[in-house]
Design a protein around this motif. Structure first.
Motif, short mmCIF file in Angstrom:
data_model
loop_
_atom_site.label_atom_id
_atom_site.label_comp_id
_atom_site.label_asym_id
_atom_site.label_seq_id
_atom_site.Cartn_x
_atom_site.Cartn_y
_atom_site.Cartn_z
N GLY A 1 48.46 45.81 47.99
CA GLY A 1 47.49 44.75 48.17
C GLY A 1 46.77 44.47 46.87
N LEU A 2 46.05 43.40 46.86
CA LEU A 2 45.27 43.03 45.68
C LEU A 2 43.86 42.70 46.13
CD1 LEU A 2 45.54 42.50 42.63
CD2 LEU A 2 46.00 40.11 43.18
N ARG A 3 42.88 43.32 45.49
CA ARG A 3 41.47 43.03 45.75
C ARG A 3 40.93 42.30 44.54
NH1 ARG A 3 43.73 44.13 49.55
NH2 ARG A 3 43.40 45.85 50.99
N ALA A 4 40.47 41.09 44.75
CA ALA A 4 39.94 40.28 43.66
C ALA A 4 38.43 40.18 43.81
CB ALA A 4 40.56 38.89 43.69
N TYR A 5 37.72 40.75 42.87
CA TYR A 5 36.26 40.69 42.85
C TYR A 5 35.88 39.47 42.02
CZ TYR A 5 36.48 45.36 44.76
OH TYR A 5 36.73 46.44 45.56
N ALA A 6 35.32 38.48 42.67
CA ALA A 6 35.05 37.19 42.03
C ALA A 6 33.55 36.91 41.95
CB ALA A 6 35.74 36.07 42.81
#
Length: 69
Positions: free
Chosen positions: A47-52
């Protein structure tokens, strides 16, 4: 999933507000700017967690200086 130049198969993406104290101000037309101002983490389950960063907290450049794609 295509995430910039990264391509991942059978994966998931979760976008996370870098400042959980307020609602996530996400603006689809400028999501790339929000992602560049943040960071990403890959998970062991592909998975990919993108902190924006919130859109309203980005340093806004004049429209003429933005790069066209």
């Amino acid at each position: 999933m295509r995430f910039g130049k990264l391509t991942m198969h059978d994966s998931d993406l979760i976008m996370i507000d870098m400042d959980p104290r307020d609602p996530f101000d996400f603006y689809l037309d400028h999501y790339q700017d929000q992602l560049v101002a943040g960071y990403t983490k890959s998970t062991p389950a592909f998975g990919l967690r993108a902190y924006a960063r919130d859109y309203d907290k980005l340093p806004h450049r004049p429209l003429a200086r933005r790069r066209k794609r």
